[in-house]
Design an enzyme around this catalytic site. Structure first.
Site, PDB file in Angstrom:
ATOM      1  N   HIS A   1      31.397  42.397  31.929  1.00 36.45           N
ATOM      2  CA  HIS A   1      31.498  43.840  31.672  1.00 36.45           C
ATOM      3  C   HIS A   1      30.521  44.345  30.615  1.00 36.45           C
ATOM      4  O   HIS A   1      30.270  45.554  30.550  1.00 36.45           O
ATOM      5  CB  HIS A   1      32.919  44.200  31.223  1.00 36.45           C
ATOM      6  CG  HIS A   1      33.969  44.004  32.278  1.00 36.45           C
ATOM      7  ND1 HIS A   1      33.856  44.564  33.535  1.00 36.45           N
ATOM      8  CD2 HIS A   1      35.136  43.311  32.259  1.00 36.45           C
ATOM      9  CE1 HIS A   1      34.930  44.216  34.244  1.00 36.45           C
ATOM     10  NE2 HIS A   1      35.710  43.460  33.499  1.00 36.45           N
TER      11      HIS A   1
ATOM     12  N   HIS B   1      38.355  42.168  38.602  1.00 39.24           N
ATOM     13  CA  HIS B   1      37.652  43.368  38.138  1.00 39.24           C
ATOM     14  C   HIS B   1      36.218  43.369  38.638  1.00 39.24           C
ATOM     15  O   HIS B   1      35.596  42.321  38.783  1.00 39.24           O
ATOM     16  CB  HIS B   1      37.658  43.443  36.605  1.00 39.24           C
ATOM     17  CG  HIS B   1      39.029  43.455  36.003  1.00 39.24           C
ATOM     18  ND1 HIS B   1      39.618  42.322  35.483  1.00 39.24           N
ATOM     19  CD2 HIS B   1      39.912  44.462  35.835  1.00 39.24           C
ATOM     20  CE1 HIS B   1      40.820  42.637  35.021  1.00 39.24           C
ATOM     21  NE2 HIS B   1      41.023  43.932  35.225  1.00 39.24           N
TER      22      HIS B   1
END
Length: 438
Positions: free
Chosen positions: A129, A166
């Site tokens: 991320h 994710h």
């Protein structure tokens, strides 16, 4: 926990393990970069500031190196600017953690480049991320991007595969405009962090159609996952022809994860690793998310066994975290009875669209031939605290901690003591005279 299982299952006999406080080597030459220390393991050096800045901005890296829980109030503006504070808290050893994660992935990629191994594993990596100048989702340094940049020095094309629950937004964003890296993410989409990874996000400019997103709904199971994962990866391998592969194995896609919403068993998750391995490409395998720790460590240990060609027994051996695996103490993660919201029609519709986008990349992009940048000299695995090692690598952190004064430090009384420090305890009074105690 994963490290302890891997060691107690005896997998270390089939690998070379490197520690950076984060690789493995099998008969098929697998290197494991681990975050834990051990007396008989070799050390992978942490990433330096200069190496981190190959992707991240100087300003952001400097902030990470300076901020601590004790002085964080002095960096209030920077915390807002770099998104550090809520999902990405400041903690003791933050910059060391970033160096370990980044160094393991970069060292693994470098060893793949030098053909010292076929598969490199860094379970401390996979922090997908982190952005160029922003932390996100407990990811501060994007070790994946740094590893891919290293692989691109030798390989014309690199494939990145992400099986975390994710979306791998940080990696996709980094290579969104280039055709030298294809990113392929299988993830939950819809009112779920980070909110990106729609089917129509396919890249821009030269990178158009080189970003692949497969959005799932809740409850995807082993059979459904396999039915779309294998056709997509097969098409990419055939049409894109990558020179190397980076596989992010986030454990939050497992059934029962505290933050995840998928229903994969350990074997369903490991099937992805085994399938990617079957193509025989130089592969960098990374960790990632995972919030039910006992299941993540079970799965990563099992997948390490697959990578080295060893099938682990169902009974978990005694280890430092044995009590965490109760009450059954078995190496398995079972699926639950949660509903699979991914209907066959939905999956077929998404699969058809993904394959249609991929069909536009049937001709693998070429790269102009050029000299490969020279590698840093390989000093081998010299003991860390020999004089030669201190000269070339600076010695171990322990040696640095033991050094209480600089070698070029001088004192007022150097003429009488040869430049050595003299403290009050070095003297004693003898008949009113002051003399040195040797």
């Amino acid at each position: 926990m994963a490290h302890s299982l891997i060691m107690n299952y005896g997998l270390y006999k089939h690998m070379e393990i490197y520690v950076s406080l984060g690789p493995f080597k099998t008969r098929r030459r697998v290197h494991l970069f681990d975050r834990f220390n051990s007396n008989n393991l070799k050390r992978a050096k942490p990433a330096t500031k200069q190496e981190m800045c190959q992707f991240h901005t100087d300003e952001y890296v400097d902030f990470l190196s300076r901020v601590t829980p004790d002085n964080m109030e002095l960096f209030a503006k920077e915390q807002v600017k770099f998104n550090v504070g809520d999902d990405c808290p400041v903690f003791d050893g933050l910059f060391e953690f970033c160096g370990i994660s980044g160094g393991g992935s970069m060292e693994g990629a470098a060893r793949l480049n030098r053909e010292k191994c076929d598969i490199a594993v860094n379970w401390a990596g996979g922090l997908h991320h982190a952005k160029k100048s922003e932390a996100s989702g407990f990811c501060y340094l994007n070790d994946i991007v740094l590893g891919i940049i290293e692989l691109l020095r030798y390989h014309a094309r690199v494939l990145y595969i992400d099986i975390d629950v994710h979306h791998g937004d940080g990696v996709e964003e980094a290579f969104y405009t280039t055709d030298r890296v294809m990113t392929c993410s299988f993830h939950k989409y819809g009112e779920f962090f980070p909110g990106t990874g729609e089917l129509r996000d396919i890249g821009v400019g030269k990178g158009k159609n080189y970003a692949v997103n497969f959005p799932f709904r809740d409850g995807i199971d082993d059979r459904s996952y396999k039915s779309v994962f294998e056709p997509v990866i097969s098409a990419i391998m055939e049409w894109y022809q990558p020179g190397a592969v980076v596989l992010q194995c986030g454990g939050d896609s497992l059934s029962g994860d505290r933050l995840g919403c998928f229903n994969l068993s350990m074997h369903g998750h490991a099937n992805c690793v085994n399938f990617v391995k079957s193509f025989g490409k130089p592969t960098l395998v990374l960790g990632g998310g995972g919030y039910t720790m006992r299941n993540v460590s079970r799965t990563w240990a099992f997948e390490t066994g697959l990578l080295v060609g060893k099938e682990l027994g169902p009974e978990i051996p005694y280890n430092d975290y044995y009590e965490y695996y109760g009450p059954d103490y078995r190496l398995e993660v079972r699926p639950s009875n949660m509903q699979n919201a991914n209907s066959p029609d939905y999956l077929k519709k998404i699969l058809d669209q993904v394959l249609q986008n991929l069909s536009r990349t049937k001709f693998a992009p070429s790269v102009q031939m050029q000299d490969v940048p020279r590698d840093a000299p390989d000093e081998g695995d010299v003991e860390e605290d020999t004089e030669a090692a201190k000269e070339t690598r600076g010695g171990s952190q322990f040696a640095h901690d033991e050094r209480v004064e600089a070698g070029n430090e001088f004192y007022d009384d150097e003429d009488s003591t040869g430049g050595k420090k003299v403290s009050s305890t070095n003297y004693k009074e003898v008949d009113g005279d002051t003399s040195m105690q040797l």
